[in-house]
Design an enzyme around this catalytic site. Structure first.
Site, PDB file in Angstrom:
ATOM      1  N   ASP A  58      -5.767  36.394  41.290  1.00  0.00           N
ATOM      2  CA  ASP A  58      -5.047  37.584  40.837  1.00  0.00           C
ATOM      3  C   ASP A  58      -4.503  37.375  39.415  1.00  0.00           C
ATOM      4  O   ASP A  58      -3.929  36.320  39.121  1.00  0.00           O
ATOM      5  CB  ASP A  58      -3.878  37.827  41.809  1.00  0.00           C
ATOM      6  CG  ASP A  58      -3.188  39.154  41.565  1.00  0.00           C
ATOM      7  OD1 ASP A  58      -3.855  40.192  41.677  1.00  0.00           O
ATOM      8  OD2 ASP A  58      -1.980  39.150  41.259  1.00  0.00           O
ATOM      9  N   GLU A 101     -14.778  19.339  44.927  1.00  0.00           N
ATOM     10  CA  GLU A 101     -14.612  18.221  45.864  1.00  0.00           C
ATOM     11  C   GLU A 101     -15.003  18.612  47.283  1.00  0.00           C
ATOM     12  O   GLU A 101     -15.236  17.763  48.127  1.00  0.00           O
ATOM     13  CB  GLU A 101     -13.141  17.802  45.931  1.00  0.00           C
ATOM     14  CG  GLU A 101     -12.656  16.992  44.774  1.00  0.00           C
ATOM     15  CD  GLU A 101     -11.142  16.823  44.870  1.00  0.00           C
ATOM     16  OE1 GLU A 101     -10.571  16.859  45.995  1.00  0.00           O
ATOM     17  OE2 GLU A 101     -10.518  16.678  43.808  1.00  0.00           O
TER      18      GLU A 101
HETATM   19  C1  BGC Z   1      -3.632  43.268  41.918  1.00  0.00           C
HETATM   20  C2  BGC Z   1      -2.720  44.409  42.068  1.00  0.00           C
HETATM   21  C3  BGC Z   1      -1.308  43.883  41.911  1.00  0.00           C
HETATM   22  C4  BGC Z   1      -1.129  43.101  40.614  1.00  0.00           C
HETATM   23  C5  BGC Z   1       0.089  42.274  40.633  1.00  0.00           C
HETATM   24  C6  BGC Z   1      -3.395  42.900  40.490  1.00  0.00           C
HETATM   25  O1  BGC Z   1      -4.331  42.238  39.938  1.00  0.00           O
HETATM   26  O2  BGC Z   1      -4.989  43.567  42.142  1.00  0.00           O
HETATM   27  O3  BGC Z   1      -2.896  45.071  43.285  1.00  0.00           O
HETATM   28  O4  BGC Z   1      -0.425  44.963  41.888  1.00  0.00           O
HETATM   29  O5  BGC Z   1      -2.185  42.238  40.417  1.00  0.00           O
HETATM   30  O6  BGC Z   1      -0.086  41.181  41.479  1.00  0.00           O
END
Ligand code: BGC
Ligand code: CA
Length: 540
Positions: A205, A254
């Site tokens: 993310d 790994e």
């Molecule tokens: C996620 C979102 C989220 C944001 C903050 C993004 O990349 O896909 O849904 O609100 O990151 O974590």
């Protein structure tokens, strides 16, 4: 899972599950891990290779789980770590791989580290794991710099003792300070925890956000950021972020079985995105440039070429996506898209039949391209964006903080209709709740309503995924001359894909036998008539 399959991920079809909206086993209105577990055979029959699960970790759910309070605990809303272990094991038994979401840019404000940082006060070493600063102005009453939050308002919130902390997203999502060694150590341990449990990889993310320009300098001008679509700035895509991914790649390597990582990196250019997938970094990066490309033949062809060129320059496969949990579903978006405007925008109502026709054509094009395809739950049912959710049911934190231009992500998160004629359509027990209301019109879109029905969108996806396994070998793509508004390319010498984006029917010589088409075409006397917004796969 066999370790002998070479680079399974390079052409994998990966299906995104948004856990709270997939299947609700205990009837509380929120999808959960046991619900997903019970639906795994559906995913095997659909023909995908892997599943990516959005976060299910312990979280106050300020941003639907993208605010993690404990990275090694499953939120009771979704189940337990044992449920996760069972889910991964069941998936493997069915030949499916399982990728989980990792949220390293920020934690929840309820994470024990942040709570300790607050309790210890200014100057404490525990504050250094986040970005705490004194404010500007005579009394420190102004934020330390001019950075805006992607969810609206300033990226800084002041705490009771007068200091401010940085959050590029909601105030409940404080950004980690990745210059602190404890943060890097902690995430290496978290990676191993889930790898040991058996997951096949991670979706990273905000992969472009971890490292900030040192000194946190002002941006210096007004920004008009849209959800995640941020361009050049001191907050994103700093070169230092790549050291982190090199260290993660060493850990992934790994483990047996080619564990992978895919970057959610919204970088300004495709070559900046390609830097995340250099041979010693992550395996894949989402291709948001393609996602934002208008439904227009010239633009599509140029973006496909640019994507393939940028990724092959570093030896990585290209990925293709049309929908995810942050953007307007492509049934609607492709009817209204303007280039570069993809995430969290206010969706417009569109002619649903026309939107579906175009979405099906786009999906069949996407599935014919070399590389890896990411599908978002419900697109295989042709679900439309829900455009008329009343403000009081909306839960996207950006909706409640922003000033109207962003924050419309609930409309693509409405729970999946599985069966029956009334909400919750088998999402949970009959008569049970669903966390977002499902439209009355969704009975005909349910899995049960489309299962085995010729011409249904579910049948189209199942057939296309089965063909994809059989038809494609290499990752070549050769464009053919074709009439204005029509795209045609061949792969492997015996496959052709024709896409009519011209807005009107086109008549073409039949090149071979039809494998599949996104809509009805007519073939007579060696001539095919392909309606507008239709894709055809041919065997030559
Ligand atoms: C996620 C979102 C989220 C944001 C903050 C993004 O990349 O896909 O849904 O609100 O990151 O974590
Ligand atoms: Ca539930």
């Amino acid at each position: 899972m066999s370790d002998l399959v070479p680079a399974w991920w390079r052409d994998a079809v990966i299906y995104q599950i948004y856990p709270r909206s997939f299947a609700d086993a205990n009837g509380d209105g929120i999808g959960d891990l046991p619900g997903i577990r019970s639906r795994l055979p559906y995913l095997r029959d659909l023909g995908v290779d892997a599943v990516w699960l959005s976060p299910f970790y312990l979280s106050p759910q300020a941003d639907a789980g993208y605010d993690v309070a404990d990275y090694r605990t499953v939120d009771p809303l979704f189940g337990s770590v044992e449920d996760a272990r069972g889910l991964v094991a069941d998936a493997h038994d069915l030949g499916l791989r399982m990728i989980v979401d990792l949220v390293p840019n920020h934690s929840s404000d309820q994470h024990v580290w942040f709570q300790q940082a607050l309790a210890e006060g200014p100057g404490s070493p525990l504050r250094a794991r986040y970005h705490f600063r004194d404010g500007r102005g005579p009394q420190g009453e102004l934020p330390p710099n001019d950075w805006p939050s992607i969810f609206g308002g300033p990226a800084w919130t002041r705490v009771a003792d007068g200091q401010w902390y940085l959050h590029l997203f909601a105030p409940e999502q404080p950004d980690f300070n990745w210059e602190h060694p404890a943060v890097a150590d902690e995430f290496r341990t978290i990676l191993r925890f889930w790898l040991d449990l058996g997951v096949d990889g991670f979706r990273i993310d905000v992969a472009h956000g971890l490292v900030k320009e040192s000194g946190l300098p002002d941006i210096g001008h007004d920004t008009s950021w849209h959800l995640l679509d941020v361009g050049e700035s001191p907050c994103f895509d700093r070169d230092g972020v790549h050291d982190i991914y090199r260290s993660w790649r060493a850990i992934l390597d790994e483990y047996p079985g080619e564990r992978i990582a895919v970057a959610e990196a919204w970088a300004p250019t495709l070559s900046r995105v390609a830097a995340y997938v250099r041979p010693d970094e992550l395996h894949q990066a989402f291709n948001f440039s393609y996602l934002g490309t208008a439904w227009e033949a010239g633009a599509q062809r140029a973006m496909i070429d640019a994507s393939l060129a940028a990724m092959s320059a570093v030896g990585a496969p290209t990925t293709w996506t049309l929908s995810n949990h942050d953007v307007v579903r492509h049934t609607n978006r492709l009817m209204q898209a303007h280039e570069g405007e993809v995430a969290g925008k206010r969706p417009a109502a569109v002619d649903e039949a026309a939107g579906l026709r175009r979405a099906r054509a786009a999906s069949l094009l996407l599935l014919a391209l070399p590389g890896s395809a990411y599908l978002y739950q419900g697109e295989e049912l042709g679900l439309p964006e829900v455009v008329d959710l009343p403000p009081e049911v909306r839960q996207d934190p950006a909706f409640h903080r922003a000033t109207g231009q962003d924050g419309y992500r609930d409309g693509c998160r409405v729970p999946i209709p599985w069966s029956g004629t009334q909400a919750p359509y088998g999402f949970g027990p009959e008569g049970g709740p669903s966390w977002l209301p499902q439209p009355d019109s969704w009975a005909g879109l349910s899995v049960a309503a489309q299962d085995g029905v010729p011409g249904s969108t579910l049948t189209l996806y199942r057939d296309a995924l089965a063909l994809r396994r059989k038809v494609f070998a290499g990752d070549d793509l050769t464009w053919l001359d074709s009439p204005a508004g029509v795209l045609a390319f061949e792969r492997g010498g015996d496959f052709r894909c024709t896409v009519n984006m011209s807005g009107a029917p086109v008549t073409l010589p039949v090149p071979g036998s039809q494998l599949i088409a996104s809509g009805p075409i007519t073939v007579e006397d060696g001539v095919a008539v392909i309606p507008a917004d239709t894709t055809v796969w041919w065997s030559l």
